[in-house]
Scaffold this active site. Sequence first.
Site, PDB file in Angstrom:
ATOM      1  N   THR A 171      46.201  56.529  39.805  1.00 38.29           N
ATOM      2  CA  THR A 171      47.375  56.102  39.016  1.00 38.29           C
ATOM      3  C   THR A 171      47.217  56.520  37.555  1.00 38.29           C
ATOM      4  O   THR A 171      48.077  57.219  37.002  1.00 38.29           O
ATOM      5  CB  THR A 171      47.532  54.564  39.109  1.00 38.29           C
ATOM      6  OG1 THR A 171      47.605  54.226  40.491  1.00 38.29           O
ATOM      7  CG2 THR A 171      48.773  54.090  38.395  1.00 38.29           C
ATOM      8  N   LYS A 173      36.945  49.182  31.998  1.00 42.07           N
ATOM      9  CA  LYS A 173      36.545  47.909  31.377  1.00 42.07           C
ATOM     10  C   LYS A 173      35.349  47.274  32.058  1.00 42.07           C
ATOM     11  O   LYS A 173      34.510  46.646  31.404  1.00 42.07           O
ATOM     12  CB  LYS A 173      37.713  46.928  31.330  1.00 42.07           C
ATOM     13  CG  LYS A 173      38.276  46.519  32.683  1.00 42.07           C
ATOM     14  CD  LYS A 173      39.572  47.191  32.981  1.00 42.07           C
ATOM     15  CE  LYS A 173      39.928  47.009  34.439  1.00 42.07           C
ATOM     16  NZ  LYS A 173      41.172  47.604  34.820  1.00 42.07           N
ATOM     17  N   ASP A 188      38.177  40.590  35.416  1.00 42.24           N
ATOM     18  CA  ASP A 188      38.849  41.678  34.700  1.00 42.24           C
ATOM     19  C   ASP A 188      39.128  41.272  33.248  1.00 42.24           C
ATOM     20  O   ASP A 188      38.811  42.012  32.307  1.00 42.24           O
ATOM     21  CB  ASP A 188      40.158  42.019  35.439  1.00 42.24           C
ATOM     22  CG  ASP A 188      40.974  43.069  34.729  1.00 42.24           C
ATOM     23  OD1 ASP A 188      40.658  44.260  34.881  1.00 42.24           O
ATOM     24  OD2 ASP A 188      41.926  42.705  34.000  1.00 42.24           O
ATOM     25  N   LYS A 218      37.467  42.516  29.396  1.00 41.20           N
ATOM     26  CA  LYS A 218      38.280  42.904  28.235  1.00 41.20           C
ATOM     27  C   LYS A 218      37.944  42.034  27.019  1.00 41.20           C
ATOM     28  O   LYS A 218      37.905  42.527  25.888  1.00 41.20           O
ATOM     29  CB  LYS A 218      39.766  42.816  28.602  1.00 41.20           C
ATOM     30  CG  LYS A 218      40.152  43.854  29.675  1.00 41.20           C
ATOM     31  CD  LYS A 218      41.507  43.564  30.294  1.00 41.20           C
ATOM     32  CE  LYS A 218      41.856  44.571  31.380  1.00 41.20           C
ATOM     33  NZ  LYS A 218      43.048  44.187  32.165  1.00 41.20           N
ATOM     34  N   GLU A 267      45.969  43.799  43.738  1.00 44.62           N
ATOM     35  CA  GLU A 267      45.122  44.631  44.606  1.00 44.62           C
ATOM     36  C   GLU A 267      44.934  43.939  45.961  1.00 44.62           C
ATOM     37  O   GLU A 267      45.045  42.713  46.052  1.00 44.62           O
ATOM     38  CB  GLU A 267      43.724  44.769  43.986  1.00 44.62           C
ATOM     39  CG  GLU A 267      43.685  45.304  42.580  1.00 44.62           C
ATOM     40  CD  GLU A 267      43.776  46.811  42.525  1.00 44.62           C
ATOM     41  OE1 GLU A 267      43.605  47.456  43.574  1.00 44.62           O
ATOM     42  OE2 GLU A 267      44.051  47.332  41.428  1.00 44.62           O
ATOM     43  N   GLY A 274      45.557  47.885  28.228  1.00 41.70           N
ATOM     44  CA  GLY A 274      46.299  49.079  28.687  1.00 41.70           C
ATOM     45  C   GLY A 274      46.904  49.861  27.538  1.00 41.70           C
ATOM     46  O   GLY A 274      46.194  50.415  26.702  1.00 41.70           O
TER      47      GLY A 274
END
Length: 439
Positions: free
Chosen positions: A17, A109, A205, A209, A194, A138
């Site tokens: 992607t 990340k 996640d 970050k 996901e 992002g």
Amino acid sequence: MANPNRTVKIGLIGLGTVGGGTARVILEHRDEYRSAYGIDLVIAKACALEPERAAELGLPEGTFTPDWHDIVNDPDIDIVVELIGGEHPATDMIEAALEHGKHVVTANKALLGRNMERLCAIAREHGVQLRCEASAGGGIPIVNALEHALVANDALTIAGILNGTTNYILTRMTTEGSEFSEVLADAQRLGYAEADPTADVDGFDAASKVAILASIAFHSRVTTDDVFMQGIRSISPVDIDEARKLGCVIKLLGIARRTAEGVDARVHPAMVPASHMLAGVNGAMNAVFAVGDAVGETMFYGAGAGAFPTASAVVGDILEVADPLSRGTAPEPEPEPYGRVLAIRPIDDLETRYYLRFATTSDDAIERIASALAGAGIPVESIAPHPKDQLTITVLTGTAREGSVQSALATIAEAGIAQLGSLIRIEDTGFWSTGAKEN
Ligand code: HSE
């Protein structure tokens, strides 16, 4: 704009992607970059698991290689762009690229959250840069802001909605009154979540970050393992409703604060006043609220994922490195990673208000929960059965120390009084600006 001295050659690892979006942005904007910035970018080599991806994206024949070593070993490649994600084998790729004197741009990340200091040191040693704008938020240019535009400040607080999947789930739970598991299943069907949603819904996640942003903002080593992590699986429609009654919404926040006792770094669901700007960030969007001592409060909003928003950040990094290369000069090497290593404040030292939800079968549970909380010195603002379900008990505490709350919860569990269903911290957003200068 002057013609570039030379073409800058990119090796792209990963054509999924984000890699696909990056290839398309570079191919579509090549003429514009040449005329506006005097930078000529070419994707010289691209590596992916599916050979047909390169042709699908319009990359010239001969660009594709199935072996990433072809990219990091190619003496003509200036910048290696790693977009496969995950710690392995991406760590090997980035290390090899840096050791071969290539600048590296990555969106990874998971890898940087754990290895940023070590990889920056390798980059510095080899006189190259390691850039990571796309790794947190992002398309939101928060890394650039912290590294450049806001450097005059002492960073005080970074508080963000840093995971789009969980924000999408919580937003739908809030607007529809649905259960977590229903919305998660729907989000997976629609491609927002996901197939294995663990890293998103359990907070890993967002914690990666937080580690990246805290390291940059505070010039200190903060790794993902330093960040306290609690996900959103336990949030129920009752919690969302109770938050609403308090004038709040529930958000998964990533918070990094500089305190006198060290860096307070955490990811957890939090009740945020509905009037706060972060409360209005809905769906899969991300936002970062950053407070500096001089600038005061700032807010950055945008898409935290997706092919083109993430490619915007990746290609921005590529152009920063390509600018001096195009003029025939070498980019500055990666600076010393950090000037200091600040202590990490243990979560037990956090002081905030708490919302607790218990399930019980015992008639005297309210008295016994109240007594356990009082025994740990925790002020209780309210404790009551839920109006629609007498076996669900909700509690609001006054400001209490996390360590005391956890010890009261252990007492409640050990005595079999009630089962904890949910613990949500009520974030004092006003506190985030402590230390900002008065105007
Ligand atoms: N899984 C991440 C999210 C993608 O949901 O925000 C961007 O890191």
